[in-house]
Design an enzyme around this catalytic site. Structure first.
Site, mmCIF file in Angstrom:
data_model
loop_
_atom_site.group_PDB
_atom_site.id
_atom_site.type_symbol
_atom_site.label_atom_id
_atom_site.label_comp_id
_atom_site.label_asym_id
_atom_site.label_seq_id
_atom_site.Cartn_x
_atom_site.Cartn_y
_atom_site.Cartn_z
ATOM 1 N N GLU A 76 0.823 -1.215 0.000
ATOM 2 C CA GLU A 76 0.000 0.000 0.000
ATOM 3 C C GLU A 76 0.861 1.271 0.000
ATOM 4 O OE1 GLU A 76 -3.681 2.203 2.415
ATOM 5 O OE2 GLU A 76 -2.528 0.625 3.404
ATOM 6 N N LYS B 140 -2.740 -2.128 -2.905
ATOM 7 C CA LYS B 140 -3.779 -1.232 -2.393
ATOM 8 C C LYS B 140 -3.376 0.191 -2.742
ATOM 9 C CE LYS B 140 -6.495 0.029 1.694
ATOM 10 N NZ LYS B 140 -6.963 -0.388 3.034
#
Length: 297
Positions: free
Chosen positions: A177, A214
Site C-alpha cells: 500500500e 492497495k
C-alpha cells in the site's frame, strides 16, 4: 502456504475488503466518528477495548458476511483477541467466510523526498509466524507519497517490495500500500511514476507467487489497468483516502477490475448509540453501496 480456497475467493470473488485495522494513532479519530469521545476512556487499554467492541459489532453483524465482504484487514491486537468466543481470524473465515489479513507496519517515518516510508518493523518474522499460526492469509503494509518525487517514490516502492518478499517467504500474501495523498497538486504525475516503479518491482516476485496492491483511486480512470491483469498480482484494491463514501464509490466504479478496501468510508454513519437494528441497517447500506461499486467494473 496460502489457503487455496481463500486465494480463489480473492482472485475471482465479487465483493470488497473491509479495512478494520485502525491502530494506536488513528483509533481516537475512529472512535470519535463512532460517537465515543476521548473523555470516555482514560487509558490506551480502555481505548483498545472500545475499538475492539466496535470492530466486533461490525464483524458479528448478520449483514457482514462473505457474500459481499471478501476479506478483512485486522490490527495486531484484534488478531490476538477473540470475537464471539473464537480467535478473531478463525471467526472471520470459519463463521463468516471472510478472508483475514493482518496490518504489519508500525506507522510512518518522517518525510523525506516528499514521501513517508514505513518505520522499521522489529521482530517481523515472529509476527508473521504468529499470523500463520492464527490462520491469517495475508498482510497489509502502508507508506505515503506526498509528491511526484521520482527518488522518493522509488524508495517507498522498493521498501514495500522488500517487506513483501519477507511476507511471501512465510507463505502469506502481502497487500502493498503506497498511498498517494489525494490533495497534492501533482497527484496524476505521482501516479505515473508509481505505476512504473511497481511494474519494475513486480519482475522480482518469484514464479508462482503473487502480491496484492492497495492504491489511491487514480486521477484518470483505469490508470492501473495493466496491474489488474498482471500475472504477479492477485488483486488490485483501492483505498478511500479521505473521499466521502459516495465520492469514493463513484471513482471506484470507473476503474474496471479494482475493488474497494475502505476503512473510514465503510464505518461512515455508524454510531455506538444506534440500536442493533439501526446499526445493522446502516452497515448494510454501506456494505451494499461499496459492493456495487466494487463489482461495477
Amino acid at each position: 502456504m496460502a489457503n487455496q480456497q481463500q486465494t480463489d475467493k480473492l482472485a475471482a470473488g465479487k465483493g470488497f475488503i473491509a479495512a478494520l485495522d485502525q491502530s494506536g494513532g488513528s483509533t481516537p479519530k475512529a472512535l470519535a466518528l463512532y460517537g465515543i469521545d476521548e473523555n470516555e476512556y482514560s487509558s490506551e487499554t480502555e481505548m483498545f477495548d472500545l475499538i475492539h467492541k466496535m470492530r466486533s459489532r461490525i464483524i458479528t453483524s448478520p449483514v457482514f458476511t462473505g457474500d459481499r465482504v471478501l476479506g478483512a484487514i485486522l490490527f495486531e491486537q484484534t488478531m490476538d483477541r477473540q470475537i464471539d468466543g473464537k480467535p478473531s481470524a478463525g471467526y472471520l473465515w470459519e463463521d463468516k467466510g471472510v478472508v483475514p489479513f493482518l496490518k504489519i507496519d508500525k506507522g510512518l517515518a518522517e518525510v523525506s523526498d516528499d514521501v513517508q516510508p514505513m518505520k522499521p518493523i522489529p521482530e517481523l518474522d515472529d509476527l508473521l509466524k504468529r499470523g500463520v499460526d492464527n490462520g491469517i492469509f495475508g498482510t497489509k503494509e502502508r507508506s505515503v507519497i506526498g509528491g511526484a518525487n521520482a527518488k522518493g517514490i522509488a524508495a517507498v516502492v522498493a521498501q514495500q517490495f522488500e517487506v513483501a518478499q519477507q511476507v511471501l517467504s512465510h507463505g502469506l500474501v502481502p497487500i502493498i500500500e503506497p498511498e498517494i495523498t489525494i490533495s497534492i497538486d501533482d497527484k496524476a504525475a505521482a501516479e505515473e511514476i508509481l505505476l512504473d516503479e511497481i511494474a519494475k518491482n513486480l519482475d522480482a516476485i518469484g514464479s508462482g507467487q503473487q502480491v496484492m496492491l492497495k492504491l489511491t483511486l487514480p486521477s484518470t480512470a483505469n490508470h492501473y489497468r495493466s496491474l489488474v491483469h498482471h500475472d504477479k498480482v492477485l488483486r488490485v484494491v483501492a483505498l478511500s483516502g479521505g473521499y466521502s463514501r459516495d465520492e469514493a464509490n463513484k471513482k471506484l466504479a470507473e476503474n474496471s477490475g479494482v475493488i474497494a478496501s475502505f476503512s473510514r468510508a465503510l464505518t461512515e454513519g455508524l454510531s455506538a448509540e444506534q440500536s442493533d437494528e439501526e446499526f445493522n441497517a446502516a452497515l448494510d447500506d454501506a456494505i451494499q453501496a461499496i459492493y456495487e461499486a466494487s463489482i461495477a467494473g
